[in-house]
Write a protein that holds these residues in place. Structure first.
Motif, PDB file in Angstrom:
ATOM      1  N   ILE A 278       1.049  -1.128  -0.016  1.00  0.00           N
ATOM      2  CA  ILE A 278      -0.018  -0.030  -0.014  1.00  0.00           C
ATOM      3  C   ILE A 278       0.734   1.316  -0.008  1.00  0.00           C
ATOM      4  O   ILE A 278       1.613   1.354   1.018  1.00  0.00           O
ATOM      5  CB  ILE A 278      -0.953   0.008   1.294  1.00  0.00           C
ATOM      6  N   ASP A 279       0.698   1.986  -0.885  1.00  0.00           N
ATOM      7  CA  ASP A 279       1.679   3.250  -1.219  1.00  0.00           C
ATOM      8  C   ASP A 279       1.243   4.183   0.052  1.00  0.00           C
ATOM      9  O   ASP A 279       0.323   4.192   0.338  1.00  0.00           O
ATOM     10  CB  ASP A 279       1.003   3.777  -2.481  1.00  0.00           C
ATOM     11  N   GLY A 280       2.618   4.583   0.641  1.00  0.00           N
ATOM     12  CA  GLY A 280       2.388   5.299   1.777  1.00  0.00           C
ATOM     13  C   GLY A 280       2.650   4.619   3.169  1.00  0.00           C
ATOM     14  O   GLY A 280       2.654   5.230   4.164  1.00  0.00           O
ATOM     15  N   TYR A 312      10.140  11.642   3.292  1.00  0.00           N
ATOM     16  CA  TYR A 312      10.335  12.918   2.968  1.00  0.00           C
ATOM     17  C   TYR A 312       9.981  13.548   1.487  1.00  0.00           C
ATOM     18  O   TYR A 312       9.361  14.372   1.038  1.00  0.00           O
ATOM     19  CB  TYR A 312      11.797  13.398   3.368  1.00  0.00           C
ATOM     20  N   ASN A 313      10.682  12.630   0.671  1.00  0.00           N
ATOM     21  CA  ASN A 313      10.331  12.632  -0.839  1.00  0.00           C
ATOM     22  C   ASN A 313       8.843  12.629  -1.164  1.00  0.00           C
ATOM     23  O   ASN A 313       8.447  13.133  -2.087  1.00  0.00           O
ATOM     24  CB  ASN A 313      11.027  11.538  -1.586  1.00  0.00           C
ATOM     25  N   ARG A 314       8.143  11.754  -0.413  1.00  0.00           N
ATOM     26  CA  ARG A 314       6.675  11.659  -0.605  1.00  0.00           C
ATOM     27  C   ARG A 314       5.837  12.863  -0.470  1.00  0.00           C
ATOM     28  O   ARG A 314       5.055  13.388  -0.830  1.00  0.00           O
ATOM     29  CB  ARG A 314       6.131  10.407   0.167  1.00  0.00           C
ATOM     30  N   ILE A 315       6.226  13.320   0.788  1.00  0.00           N
ATOM     31  CA  ILE A 315       5.433  14.645   1.351  1.00  0.00           C
ATOM     32  C   ILE A 315       5.961  15.842   0.646  1.00  0.00           C
ATOM     33  O   ILE A 315       5.207  16.764   0.462  1.00  0.00           O
ATOM     34  CB  ILE A 315       6.117  14.924   2.911  1.00  0.00           C
ATOM     35  N   ASN A 316       7.288  15.858   0.142  1.00  0.00           N
ATOM     36  CA  ASN A 316       8.019  17.012  -0.711  1.00  0.00           C
ATOM     37  C   ASN A 316       8.283  16.571  -2.087  1.00  0.00           C
ATOM     38  O   ASN A 316       9.476  16.589  -2.494  1.00  0.00           O
ATOM     39  CB  ASN A 316       9.159  17.617  -0.004  1.00  0.00           C
ATOM     40  N   PRO A 317       7.280  16.344  -2.949  1.00  0.00           N
ATOM     41  CA  PRO A 317       7.572  15.825  -4.096  1.00  0.00           C
ATOM     42  C   PRO A 317       8.388  17.048  -4.897  1.00  0.00           C
ATOM     43  O   PRO A 317       7.954  18.031  -5.077  1.00  0.00           O
ATOM     44  CB  PRO A 317       6.202  15.650  -4.859  1.00  0.00           C
TER      45      PRO A 317
END
Length: 350
Positions: A278-280, A312-317
């Motif tokens: 599940i992504d995330g 971090y990369n997920r939250i700050n694309p």
């Protein structure tokens, strides 16, 4: 509702270290744990047992490691929901998550990391006929608030570190402490055994061995227990009975969240970031599985580090983050503190 960047399910050593790594990335964390205090099985099962494979420590007691981790993350001001289990998880339309505990506490997070160790810990209950009747009415499986036992008569059953440690601690709180174990020998830290011996000699702890509890007595609240010792049945008046026989790990509600499970562990992508199917949602530490998996605290720390980079990369694309060594960049805490190496002295040489 509790809102955070990263919600960590499990406050064992891996979950606690994840807070530090997330803090370096300016990510706010909140942790949920079924136990009444942080530390997971290190705190609950063997706080005084030495651990020998933590880098930089030839040996460190489990409880001391938890204390150090708590001190390390204090600057990042994490939140805690303790004594509750994560029961329901919903992925919202915007890709964030809502996690509801068994007591109805609602959490909202941009990403979720499951760091549940071997799962939700449930107390091993003695096989006594009417024990459920007295649960929360004199039978306690955890010591959540020691003052609850102030000036009360208590009976503790068990032969490990938890039984020894709480008998020692509560000897200065309760009016009477009785420790019962089915053997004469205790499996605990030597200093704890010696302290119990000293307290017994001083008349501050009643020690009954070998013996076992065979019945509970009382109306709406426990009033006495029956023990069998040397083929004799003895009744002991008490206000509380605390059986400390260890904990049984179970995945619990996590098993119903649609995650890919293999041999009671959560499958993750270890080639990248320990994300689940599940992504995330990520899984780190003993709760996950992948080819070559080792259930070591050291490995959990490594997994937490890579997981936080992915969050971090997920939250700050699209936002570039340049990893810096803390020895060079220092550490800026959310509490306004700054920790950095001492600056070199600049001097002119004639």
């Amino acid at each position: 509702m509790i809102s955070t960047d990263l919600l960590i399910i499990g406050a064992g050593p891996t979950g606690l270290f994840a807070v530090f790594e997330a803090g370096l990335l300016k990510l706010k964390c909140h942790l949920i744990d079924a136990l009444p205090q942080p530390g997971g099985q290190l705190t609950e099962l063997y706080p005084k047992k030495p651990i020998f494979d933590i880098p930089g420590y030839p040996a460190i007691n489990a409880g001391d490691l938890v204390d150090n981790l708590m001190e390390q993350i204090k600057q990042f001001q994490p939140g805690f929901t303790l004594g509750e289990t994560a029961e329901i998880i919903n992925k919202l339309e915007d890709g964030t998550f809502e996690v509801i505990s068994n007591k109805g506490t609602v959490h909202h997070a941009k990403a979720v990391a499951i760091a549940g160790g071997l799962g939700t810990f449930e107390p091993r209950k003695p096989l006594l006929e009417n024990i459920e009747k007295f649960e929360e009415n004199g039978v306690e499986y955890f010591v959540k608030e020691p003052e609850h036992f102030r000036n009360k008569k208590i009976v503790i059953a068990g032969g490990g570190d938890s039984a020894l440690d709480w008998a020692i601690f509560l000897s200065d709180v309760a009016s009477e402490v009785t420790l019962i174990h089915r053997r004469n020998e205790f499996r605990g830290a030597l200093d704890s055994v010696e302290k119990v011996q000293a307290l017994k000699d001083a008349g501050k702890i009643n020690l009954i061995t070998p013996a076992e509890v065979v019945a509970l007595k009382g109306d709406s609240h426990i009033s006495a227990i029956s023990i069998k010792s040397n083929d004799e049945i003895i009744d002991i008046e008490t206000d509380f009975f605390i059986p400390l026989f260890g904990l049984t790990p179970k995945l619990g509600a996590i098993a119903n969240w649609g995650l890919e499970i293999e041999k009671n562990a959560i499958k993750v992508n270890n080639a990248l970031d320990y994300q689940t199917n599940i992504d995330g949602i990520y899984a780190i530490g003993d709760v996950n599985t992948y080819p070559g998996k080792l259930k070591l605290i050291l490995c959990g720390f490594h997994e937490a580090t890579l997981m936080c980079q992915s969050v971090y990369n997920r939250i700050n694309p699209g936002k570039k983050y340049v990893l810096k060594y803390t020895t060079v960049s220092g550490v800026d805490g959310f509490d306004g503190t700054r920790k950095e190496a001492e600056k070199a002295v600049v001097m002119k040489i004639d």
